[in-house]
Design a protein around this motif. Structure first.
Motif, mmCIF file in Angstrom:
data_model
loop_
_atom_site.group_PDB
_atom_site.id
_atom_site.type_symbol
_atom_site.label_atom_id
_atom_site.label_comp_id
_atom_site.label_asym_id
_atom_site.label_seq_id
_atom_site.Cartn_x
_atom_site.Cartn_y
_atom_site.Cartn_z
ATOM 1 N N MET A 74 -14.721 -32.801 -115.532
ATOM 2 C CA MET A 74 -15.001 -32.824 -114.057
ATOM 3 C C MET A 74 -13.786 -32.019 -113.316
ATOM 4 S SD MET A 74 -16.144 -36.682 -113.687
ATOM 5 C CE MET A 74 -17.190 -37.474 -114.713
ATOM 6 N N LYS A 75 -13.523 -30.574 -113.960
ATOM 7 C CA LYS A 75 -12.298 -29.948 -113.103
ATOM 8 C C LYS A 75 -12.977 -29.681 -111.645
ATOM 9 C CE LYS A 75 -9.493 -25.833 -113.707
ATOM 10 N NZ LYS A 75 -9.472 -24.850 -114.624
ATOM 11 N N ASN A 76 -12.071 -29.938 -110.779
ATOM 12 C CA ASN A 76 -12.436 -29.365 -109.269
ATOM 13 C C ASN A 76 -12.230 -28.006 -109.186
ATOM 14 O OD1 ASN A 76 -12.626 -28.942 -106.438
ATOM 15 N ND2 ASN A 76 -12.166 -31.058 -106.320
ATOM 16 N N PRO A 77 -13.355 -27.248 -108.697
ATOM 17 C CA PRO A 77 -13.342 -25.590 -108.764
ATOM 18 C C PRO A 77 -12.762 -25.230 -107.568
ATOM 19 C CG PRO A 77 -15.523 -26.509 -108.144
ATOM 20 C CD PRO A 77 -14.762 -27.900 -108.490
ATOM 21 N N GLY A 78 -11.490 -25.683 -107.170
ATOM 22 C CA GLY A 78 -10.987 -24.873 -105.915
ATOM 23 C C GLY A 78 -10.403 -25.531 -104.666
ATOM 24 N N ILE A 79 -10.951 -26.586 -104.473
ATOM 25 C CA ILE A 79 -10.756 -27.392 -103.216
ATOM 26 C C ILE A 79 -10.211 -28.756 -103.873
ATOM 27 C CG2 ILE A 79 -11.210 -28.595 -101.140
ATOM 28 C CD1 ILE A 79 -13.092 -26.134 -100.550
ATOM 29 N N ASP A 80 -9.361 -29.090 -103.897
ATOM 30 C CA ASP A 80 -8.924 -30.423 -104.477
ATOM 31 C C ASP A 80 -7.753 -31.268 -103.563
ATOM 32 O OD1 ASP A 80 -8.644 -32.395 -106.479
ATOM 33 O OD2 ASP A 80 -7.795 -31.070 -107.959
ATOM 34 N N VAL A 81 -7.709 -32.379 -103.890
ATOM 35 C CA VAL A 81 -6.894 -33.131 -103.309
ATOM 36 C C VAL A 81 -5.514 -33.068 -103.688
ATOM 37 C CG1 VAL A 81 -8.309 -35.422 -102.600
ATOM 38 C CG2 VAL A 81 -7.268 -35.226 -104.896
ATOM 39 N N ASP A 82 -4.520 -33.339 -102.842
ATOM 40 C CA ASP A 82 -3.112 -33.341 -103.480
ATOM 41 C C ASP A 82 -2.456 -34.617 -103.908
ATOM 42 O OD1 ASP A 82 -2.273 -35.100 -101.300
ATOM 43 O OD2 ASP A 82 -1.456 -33.378 -99.766
ATOM 44 N N GLU A 83 -1.521 -34.910 -104.211
ATOM 45 C CA GLU A 83 -0.895 -36.086 -105.051
ATOM 46 C C GLU A 83 -1.394 -37.487 -104.328
ATOM 47 O OE1 GLU A 83 3.652 -35.649 -104.665
ATOM 48 O OE2 GLU A 83 2.820 -34.916 -106.400
ATOM 49 N N ARG A 84 -1.252 -37.308 -103.025
ATOM 50 C CA ARG A 84 -1.396 -38.489 -102.073
ATOM 51 C C ARG A 84 -2.710 -38.399 -101.498
ATOM 52 N NH1 ARG A 84 1.449 -37.708 -97.122
ATOM 53 N NH2 ARG A 84 0.935 -35.549 -97.282
ATOM 54 N N GLY A 85 -3.710 -37.548 -101.776
ATOM 55 C CA GLY A 85 -5.183 -37.829 -101.684
ATOM 56 C C GLY A 85 -5.446 -37.143 -100.539
ATOM 57 N N TYR A 86 -4.983 -36.031 -100.063
ATOM 58 C CA TYR A 86 -5.378 -35.355 -98.902
ATOM 59 C C TYR A 86 -6.075 -33.973 -99.031
ATOM 60 C CZ TYR A 86 -2.320 -38.316 -95.759
ATOM 61 O OH TYR A 86 -2.031 -39.358 -94.885
ATOM 62 N N TYR A 87 -7.088 -33.689 -98.496
ATOM 63 C CA TYR A 87 -7.683 -32.588 -98.228
ATOM 64 C C TYR A 87 -7.123 -31.918 -96.899
ATOM 65 C CZ TYR A 87 -11.008 -34.615 -101.415
ATOM 66 O OH TYR A 87 -11.838 -35.095 -102.502
ATOM 67 N N GLY A 88 -6.354 -30.861 -97.035
ATOM 68 C CA GLY A 88 -5.467 -30.594 -95.789
ATOM 69 C C GLY A 88 -4.862 -31.638 -95.181
ATOM 70 N N ARG A 89 -5.183 -31.814 -94.051
ATOM 71 C CA ARG A 89 -4.630 -33.165 -93.036
ATOM 72 C C ARG A 89 -5.635 -34.583 -93.430
ATOM 73 N NH1 ARG A 89 -6.786 -29.931 -88.934
ATOM 74 N NH2 ARG A 89 -7.959 -30.983 -87.221
ATOM 75 N N PHE A 90 -6.534 -34.218 -93.844
ATOM 76 C CA PHE A 90 -7.596 -35.320 -94.060
ATOM 77 C C PHE A 90 -7.382 -36.161 -95.362
ATOM 78 C CE2 PHE A 90 -9.616 -32.170 -91.091
ATOM 79 C CZ PHE A 90 -9.819 -33.040 -90.002
ATOM 80 N N GLY A 91 -7.491 -37.616 -95.202
ATOM 81 C CA GLY A 91 -7.639 -38.263 -96.593
ATOM 82 C C GLY A 91 -6.426 -39.334 -96.501
ATOM 83 N N GLY A 92 -5.715 -39.571 -97.893
ATOM 84 C CA GLY A 92 -4.755 -40.523 -97.763
ATOM 85 C C GLY A 92 -5.045 -42.028 -98.171
ATOM 86 N N ALA A 93 -4.351 -42.847 -98.078
ATOM 87 C CA ALA A 93 -4.730 -44.226 -98.388
ATOM 88 C C ALA A 93 -3.873 -45.046 -97.416
ATOM 89 C CB ALA A 93 -4.222 -44.530 -100.002
ATOM 90 N N TYR A 94 -4.540 -45.551 -96.464
ATOM 91 C CA TYR A 94 -4.135 -46.399 -95.303
ATOM 92 C C TYR A 94 -4.624 -47.620 -95.504
ATOM 93 C CZ TYR A 94 -2.730 -41.981 -93.098
ATOM 94 O OH TYR A 94 -2.351 -40.707 -92.593
ATOM 95 N N ILE A 95 -3.833 -48.467 -96.252
ATOM 96 C CA ILE A 95 -4.158 -50.019 -96.581
ATOM 97 C C ILE A 95 -3.281 -50.851 -96.562
ATOM 98 C CG2 ILE A 95 -5.805 -48.891 -98.668
ATOM 99 C CD1 ILE A 95 -3.482 -49.438 -100.604
#
Length: 403
Positions: free
Chosen positions: A1-22
């Protein structure tokens, strides 16, 4: 399941979107998932079991069907990725199979889920019955009424369906209730989120499980057209899991137009809509930073769509990133146009699409393309669950004809 080019960073962000607000209470659960999901899903034993269930239980690969009459009508080569032919009738089962295997490996004994259209609830109840785990599904009271066949299926499968009675009593509110449950039962419970929403790692994890859609599309197109890439992929987007799966292996291929179709409800400017890409601004909902419909002071604006599965005030952070970066095009389709498209597809190809999927077909009216263009539509689900709505629409058409 290798991501072909657009991937989350280690904190779970795609650019400025994503993360874990919990909430702090959920940190151990989320961290447990984040620390283990990639390693577990990459394990050969996991892959073998996952692939075998997709093949022998779900019925994959789903066909890539050349829709001859639709192609003639639209003036392009139209292929339908038939996720409606999966066991349980939609793409949702791809993700629930993956997550139930993860839950077992993490030692969880109780499963919770949220559902709008009911397809994810049915898929969750199905895999819980398959492995013998307790299942509780939260569903908005409004959706329980308009998606009665799926509620009956969940109960038949042994799930407890708990109504969400707050807010608009739809998908957003069911998600709120499921999160509250998880906070109260953190140790033994796994929350199977049904879309590419929520805190990291859910958006990435769900997209990876759904990536089987575009993985199959590539080799199926190679067989039928002599090339792996279409000119465009069209998919409906509420939270966006079928779209994430259909787009996944084309994310980094600029030859492929990615078209995300949202629910305009009664019209984008009507105040009764779920067109997040147009009406949304950056904010936090259900654990991630994304685009969502909100007031100036950050209160969620209640969404509306005739389609329960698209009736959500936000979109997944991957889709927010794709639309914000112009990698994907967002199109909004009204209730009326979706109903027209559902009837047209049904009577042109003999396939009754889900109301969610009907929005994707309605997008053809707003697109430009040529006769040699290959267009793949993700037919994300079948329309059995929407027959009451379709019947009402047919009755209205009949009444109009008599006027």
């Amino acid at each position: 399941m290798k991501n072909p080019g657009i991937d989350v960073d280690e904190r779970g962000y795609y650019g400025r979107f994503g993360g874990a607000y919990i909430p702090e209470m959920l940190h151990p659960n989320i961290e447990e998932l984040r620390a283990n999901y990639r390693e577990m899903t990459a394990d050969p034993a996991f892959k073998k079991e996952f692939d075998a269930l997709l093949r022998d239980y779900v019925g994959r690969p789903s066909p890539l069907y050349y829709a001859k009459r639709l192609s003639e009508h639209y003036g392009a080569k139209v292929y339908l990725k038939r996720e409606d032919l999966n066991h349980t009738g939609a793409h949702k089962i791809n993700n629930t199979i993956g997550q139930i295997l993860l839950a077992q490996r993490l030692g969880k004994t109780r499963i919770i889920a949220e559902t709008g259209a009911g397809q994810h609830g049915v898929a969750t109840a199905t895999v819980c019955a398959l492995v013998g785990l307790e299942c509780i599904v939260y569903m908005g009271e409004v959706d329980i009424e308009r998606q009665a066949p799926n509620v009956a299926r969940m109960r038949m499968l042994g799930a407890e369906v708990r109504p969400a009675r707050s807010g608009s009593k739809t998908l957003k509110d069911a998600t709120n209730e499921a999160i509250r449950d998880w906070i109260n039962n953190p140790e033994n419970t796994h929350y199977i989120i049904g879309s590419v929403v929520g805190p990291h790692p859910y958006p990435d994890m769900v997209a990876r499980f759904q990536s089987v859609i575009s993985e199959e599309t590539k080799w199926q197109l190679k067989e039928k057209e002599g090339r792996e890439h279409p000119d465009a992929v069209i998919a409906c987007v509420g939270g966006g899991s079928n779209a994430a799966g259909a787009f996944y292996h084309y994310l980094n291929d600029e030859r492929v137009r990615l078209i995300a179709v949202e629910a305009a409800g009664l019209g984008v400017d009507s105040g009764e809509s779920a067109a997040t890409s147009v009406l949304g601004t950056e904010g936090i909902i259900h654990g991630s930073r994304t685009l969502l419909m909100q007031t100036d002071d950050g209160q969620i604006v209640e969404p509306y769509s005739i389609s329960a599965g698209l009736d959500y005030p936000g979109i997944g952070p991957l889709h927010a990133f794709l639309i914000d970066s112009k990698r994907a095009e967002a199109i909004s389709v009204t209730d009326e146009k979706a109903l027209e498209a559902a009837l047209f597809v049904t009577r042109t190809e003999g396939i009754i699409p889900a109301l969610e999927t009907a929005h994707a077909f309605a997008a053809f009216e707003q697109l430009e393309y040529g006769p040699e263009d290959v267009i793949v539509v993700c037919l994300s689900g079948r329309g059995d669950k929407d027959l009451a709505t379709f019947t009402k629409y047919l009755d209205q058409l009949k009444d109009r004809d008599h006027e």
